[in-house]
Design a protein around this motif. Structure first.
Motif, mmCIF file in Angstrom:
data_model
loop_
_atom_site.group_PDB
_atom_site.id
_atom_site.type_symbol
_atom_site.label_atom_id
_atom_site.label_comp_id
_atom_site.label_asym_id
_atom_site.label_seq_id
_atom_site.Cartn_x
_atom_site.Cartn_y
_atom_site.Cartn_z
ATOM 1 N N GLY A 272 87.496 -34.828 4.680
ATOM 2 C CA GLY A 272 86.721 -35.959 5.145
ATOM 3 C C GLY A 272 85.345 -36.026 4.514
ATOM 4 N N GLY A 273 85.082 -35.169 3.521
ATOM 5 C CA GLY A 273 83.811 -35.237 2.820
ATOM 6 C C GLY A 273 82.662 -34.594 3.566
ATOM 7 N N ARG A 274 82.931 -33.769 4.598
ATOM 8 C CA ARG A 274 81.860 -33.143 5.369
ATOM 9 C C ARG A 274 81.876 -31.632 5.164
ATOM 10 N NH1 ARG A 274 81.892 -35.944 11.354
ATOM 11 N NH2 ARG A 274 81.887 -38.113 10.682
ATOM 12 N N GLY A 275 80.754 -31.015 5.413
ATOM 13 C CA GLY A 275 80.702 -29.575 5.397
ATOM 14 C C GLY A 275 81.191 -29.004 6.716
ATOM 15 N N GLU A 276 81.475 -27.701 6.717
ATOM 16 C CA GLU A 276 81.871 -27.044 7.954
ATOM 17 C C GLU A 276 80.662 -26.924 8.875
ATOM 18 O OE1 GLU A 276 84.924 -26.292 8.571
ATOM 19 O OE2 GLU A 276 85.874 -26.399 6.596
ATOM 20 N N ARG A 277 80.947 -26.725 10.149
ATOM 21 C CA ARG A 277 79.883 -26.485 11.125
ATOM 22 C C ARG A 277 80.149 -25.135 11.775
ATOM 23 N NH1 ARG A 277 80.299 -31.959 11.207
ATOM 24 N NH2 ARG A 277 81.967 -32.069 12.740
ATOM 25 N N PRO A 278 79.518 -24.071 11.239
ATOM 26 C CA PRO A 278 79.825 -22.709 11.697
ATOM 27 C C PRO A 278 79.113 -22.373 13.004
ATOM 28 C CG PRO A 278 78.936 -22.760 9.443
ATOM 29 C CD PRO A 278 78.637 -24.077 10.081
ATOM 30 N N VAL A 279 79.682 -21.416 13.714
ATOM 31 C CA VAL A 279 79.095 -20.874 14.926
ATOM 32 C C VAL A 279 79.507 -19.407 15.015
ATOM 33 C CG1 VAL A 279 81.057 -21.477 16.399
ATOM 34 C CG2 VAL A 279 78.781 -21.221 17.415
ATOM 35 N N ILE A 280 78.683 -18.597 15.647
ATOM 36 C CA ILE A 280 78.995 -17.181 15.854
ATOM 37 C C ILE A 280 79.203 -16.954 17.343
ATOM 38 C CG2 ILE A 280 78.143 -14.814 15.621
ATOM 39 C CD1 ILE A 280 76.472 -15.817 13.257
ATOM 40 N N VAL A 281 80.309 -16.323 17.690
ATOM 41 C CA VAL A 281 80.663 -16.067 19.090
ATOM 42 C C VAL A 281 80.604 -14.567 19.339
ATOM 43 C CG1 VAL A 281 82.397 -16.366 20.896
ATOM 44 C CG2 VAL A 281 82.167 -18.099 19.099
ATOM 45 N N LEU A 282 79.735 -14.150 20.238
ATOM 46 C CA LEU A 282 79.577 -12.738 20.600
ATOM 47 C C LEU A 282 80.033 -12.522 22.031
ATOM 48 C CD1 LEU A 282 75.986 -12.131 19.144
ATOM 49 C CD2 LEU A 282 78.175 -11.751 18.000
ATOM 50 N N ARG A 283 80.259 -11.256 22.395
ATOM 51 C CA ARG A 283 80.686 -10.926 23.759
ATOM 52 C C ARG A 283 79.683 -10.033 24.489
ATOM 53 N NH1 ARG A 283 85.794 -11.583 25.037
ATOM 54 N NH2 ARG A 283 84.864 -11.667 27.110
ATOM 55 N N GLU A 284 78.902 -9.254 23.764
ATOM 56 C CA GLU A 284 77.943 -8.344 24.395
ATOM 57 C C GLU A 284 76.529 -8.922 24.293
ATOM 58 O OE1 GLU A 284 81.559 -6.327 23.538
ATOM 59 O OE2 GLU A 284 80.167 -7.178 22.080
ATOM 60 N N ARG A 285 75.808 -8.898 25.394
ATOM 61 C CA ARG A 285 74.469 -9.486 25.415
ATOM 62 C C ARG A 285 73.519 -8.804 24.434
ATOM 63 N NH1 ARG A 285 73.918 -12.618 30.228
ATOM 64 N NH2 ARG A 285 75.725 -12.374 31.604
ATOM 65 N N PHE A 286 73.603 -7.484 24.320
ATOM 66 C CA PHE A 286 72.670 -6.774 23.443
ATOM 67 C C PHE A 286 72.874 -7.152 21.980
ATOM 68 C CE2 PHE A 286 76.351 -3.902 23.807
ATOM 69 C CZ PHE A 286 76.638 -3.689 22.468
ATOM 70 N N MET A 287 74.076 -7.635 21.636
ATOM 71 C CA MET A 287 74.367 -7.934 20.240
ATOM 72 C C MET A 287 73.567 -9.134 19.735
ATOM 73 S SD MET A 287 76.053 -6.616 17.766
ATOM 74 C CE MET A 287 77.221 -5.539 18.611
ATOM 75 N N LEU A 288 73.053 -9.962 20.633
ATOM 76 C CA LEU A 288 72.232 -11.087 20.205
ATOM 77 C C LEU A 288 71.023 -10.612 19.401
ATOM 78 C CD1 LEU A 288 72.258 -13.394 23.349
ATOM 79 C CD2 LEU A 288 72.878 -14.105 21.044
ATOM 80 N N GLN A 289 70.459 -9.467 19.776
ATOM 81 C CA GLN A 289 69.292 -8.937 19.074
ATOM 82 C C GLN A 289 69.687 -7.996 17.951
ATOM 83 O OE1 GLN A 289 66.724 -10.598 19.968
ATOM 84 N NE2 GLN A 289 67.893 -11.416 21.682
ATOM 85 N N LYS A 290 70.868 -7.408 18.028
ATOM 86 C CA LYS A 290 71.320 -6.507 16.971
ATOM 87 C C LYS A 290 71.763 -7.269 15.729
ATOM 88 C CE LYS A 290 71.005 -2.492 19.105
ATOM 89 N NZ LYS A 290 70.191 -1.371 18.580
ATOM 90 N N LEU A 291 72.276 -8.487 15.910
ATOM 91 C CA LEU A 291 72.750 -9.287 14.792
ATOM 92 C C LEU A 291 71.605 -9.572 13.831
ATOM 93 C CD1 LEU A 291 75.579 -10.626 14.201
ATOM 94 C CD2 LEU A 291 74.542 -12.766 14.944
ATOM 95 N N GLY A 292 71.913 -9.572 12.542
ATOM 96 C CA GLY A 292 70.896 -9.766 11.530
ATOM 97 C C GLY A 292 70.331 -11.171 11.518
#
Length: 678
Positions: A272-292
């Motif tokens: 359709g001529g559009r780019g992807e729309r990425p998202v990251i799905v985590l399960r552990e709350r602490f990983m929000l800050q560990k992710l780069g």
């Protein structure tokens, strides 16, 4: 002379060990001495000893909280936490006051006891209020890089009240303890009364402040409101592809390596001529800050029931860089197609885990991985294996020839960890690490970079001990070079998940590029500050693995994904054989070793290996490396990022086709090419 030299060397090594023991157990011994002094002063009775021991005990408590938090946690596990210690300290003071009374203990000390009891009752009430506040602020969904201002989130309570109960107790109890001590020295009970009264007031004020966070106007939105906001965001953003990750505190690197390839999808034209729309799905709350660092929207959904809301979204593809116990939960969503991308490939059995057959597709780098799955016979259909290369290897520079005359050979020793089995061939650290390092350090024309796996020693204590010895051997090669500090968004000390969610809203344009430029500058500063012949232990706070690749002329590693990635450079590499196999058997069992120099645990082959690096005419494996590179990583054309994007698009189309055939979660049959159907 030799025995004397050995004795001197032993002496030099034993002093740091003794100093380390003193640092670990010195505060514990000082705490015991302080309590013993209090007991002696109370029983004596001796007012001076009682006061001095009390002051000493408070000083040790401050030291524990500021410099020895690990020891403080150990004491808490032994049921000797700060509350117990402080209570004993106050009781010994009261006992000492009673013994110091000339006419014997009188009834006028009862109000002091009641006051102390009230102080501790207020402490426990504060603990209950903290638990209540935390539960009220534990949102069902946490985000990063998403504008959450519509939720009207508020700052968290002060850290002293909500996050540091031990310090809070010491702060509110200090007036009472000081007053009791002053009374012991002067015999004037007014000091104790004033101190206890002030402690009661402070503890009561802290409780009142905490209770204010439970008032209707200051409470965060409820679960239903947050989930409704999350559903609205999914409907507005319309994600098409995501990365799902669950893991422990030391496993964030597995997801970090896919952040750039995933972000690159946003600028590519899809169906359709559009780019992807990425998202990251985590399960552990602490990983929000560990992710780069990343500009991609990140959502953390701890509960399975809330995770199932993704079924109602436009998300069509989820990429999985690692297996975990929680992976099976998201695989239950049939409207999403799942691809296992792994966090690295090697010849180990873990690179062809039977769990891989649970995914719709398994994405690998090149033909070698496809053949590996076929040989393993773990149930993965060859039609579900897709070769995409390794899109994250773009920063690795190609081989530019041997080091210039006068320049040392930079050797990167990057062993893997011991794994979950007791196979001695998993890591070379235990059986060969010290021999390899010793042989490398013996060559004055070598600069050694030692970069152990972040999980080294997490399973086998022998690996941890060997790693520590290697660090000492390498660390003596020069003065420490500090990596410039990262510029991170400053959060208040009190910030909890809800407050960070508010502060980590939609990123400013170009922030990811700015962070990447800053990281490159940090690494350049690190290497510029490292002398040309200085050895170095490179840890997680130092330059990235790929930055080390670009500085190295030679890699020594184990059978791991590090070898496959290093092949992108075309430089010589060696693999340690510590599994007891002959060299022919070793090469036959592990195809990635075909272009490597095989080193035995005694490291006898190191001098010849270094000579081949210095003189290209003696490097007989250059042609084999080029062939193996294509077999492991796939062809250079089309480039790996393009193949990765094509695989995402194709799997998304499969998800859309399935949605058009099968009724959706609400019974509808009209499903979309996720996010692209306009």
């Amino acid at each position: 002379m030799r025995p004397l030299a050995r004795l001197r060397r032993t002496g030099r090594r034993s002093r740091p060990r003794r100093f380390g023991r003193l640092r670990r157990f010195g505060p514990l011994a000082a705490l015991g001495v302080a309590f013993a002094g209090q007991v002696a002063g109370a029983v004596g009775p001796d007012a001076g000893l009682l006061a001095a021991s009390t002051a000493g005990g408070l000083g040790v408590e401050a030291l524990l909280h500021h410099r020895h938090r690990r020891l403080s946690r150990v004491l808490s596990k032994a049921r000797a936490n700060v509350m117990v210690r402080h209570l004993i300290r106050d009781l010994l003071l009261v006992a000492g006051l009673m013994n110091l009374e000339p006419q014997g203990p009188g009834r006028h000390y009862l109000p002091l006891c009641y006051g102390l009891l009230l102080c501790y009752a207020l402490y426990f009430a504060c603990q209950g209020a903290v638990a209540k506040v935390r539960r009220s602020r534990a949102l069902p969904v946490l985000t990063r890089n998403i504008d959450a201002s519509a939720l009207r989130l508020r700052p968290a309570p002060p850290a002293l009240l909500a996050r540091r109960p031990g310090v809070r107790l010491l702060a509110t109890g200090l007036p009472a303890t000081s007053g009791l001590t002053a009374t012991a020295l002067t015999g004037d009970g007014r000091w104790a009364g004033a101190g206890v009264a002030l402690s009661v007031l402070l503890a009561g004020a802290g409780l009142a402040v905490l209770l204010a966070w439970l008032l209707p106007g200051r409470r965060p939105p409820g679960e239903a409101e947050v989930l409704a906001w999350f559903d609205a965001w999914l409907a507005a953003y319309r994600p098409t592809v995501g990365m799902y990750f669950s893991g422990g505190t030391s496993s964030a690197y597995q997801a970090d390596m896919w952040l750039e390839p995933l972000a690159g999808l946003g600028g590519r034209a899809g169906l359709g001529g559009r780019g992807e729309r990425p998202v990251i799905v985590l399960r552990e709350r602490f990983m929000l800050q560990k992710l780069g660092p990343t500009d991609l929207p990140v959502v953390c959904v701890p509960k399975v029931a809330h995770l199932m809301r993704l079924e109602h979204s436009t998300l069509g593809v989820l990429l999985h860089p690692a297996n975990s116990g929680k992976t099976s939960q998201v695989l239950r969503i049939p409207s999403i197609k799942h691809a296992f991308v792994n966090h690295g490939e090697s010849d180990k059995l873990s690179s062809c885990n039977p769990y891989a057959k649970a995914y719709d597709e398994v994405w690998v780098a090149g033909p070698a991985a496809r053949e590996r799955y076929a040989r393993a016979e773990v149930g993965v259909d060859d039609r579900d294996v897709v070769e995409i290369g390794r899109p994250q290897l773009a920063p690795i520079e190609a081989h530019a020839g041997p080091p210039a005359a006068g320049r040392p050979v930079t050797v990167l020793y990057a062993p893997t960890w011991e794994g979950w089995t007791d196979d001695p061939g998993n890591t070379s650290v235990i059986l060969a690490g010290e021999n390899l390092v010793r042989a490398l350090l013996a060559d004055p024309g070598v600069r050694l970079l030692y970069r152990p796996h972040p999980m080294t020693g997490s399973v086998d204590p022998r690996a941890a001990a060997a790693d520590a010895r290697i660090r000492r051997m390498v660390g003596g090669g020069g003065t420490a070079v500090a990596m410039p500090a990262r510029t991170r968004r400053a959060f208040p000390a009190r910030a909890d998940g809800a407050e960070r969610m508010l502060l980590q809203g939609a990123p400013e344009p170009g922030r990811a590029a700015a962070v990447a430029a800053e990281e490159a500058a940090r690494e350049a500063a690190y290497w510029a500050g490292l002398g040309p012949r200085e050895h170095r232990v490179v840890t997680g706070a130092g330059p990235s693995l790929y930055s080390c690749f670009n500085r190295a002329d030679l890699l020594i590693s184990d059978v791991s994904s590090v070898v496959s990635d290093f092949l992108a450079s075309g430089k010589p590499y060696a693999v340690a054989n510590t599994g007891g196999l002959s060299e022919d058997e070793f090469r036959a069992v592990f195809p990635t070793v075909r272009a490597a120099t095989v080193l035995t645990p005694d490291a006898r082959g190191v001098p010849a290996l270094l000579e081949a690096v210095r003189d290209p005419s003696k490097d007989r494996l250059a042609g084999v490396r080029a062939e193996l590179k294509e077999q492991l990583l796939g062809p250079a054309d089309p480039p790996s990022p393009a193949r990765f994007a094509a695989a995402v698009e194709a799997l998304g189309a499969r998800a859309a086709a399935r949605g058009a055939r099968v009724p959706g979660p609400r019974g509808e049959t009209a499903v979309r090419v996720p996010g692209r159907d306009g």
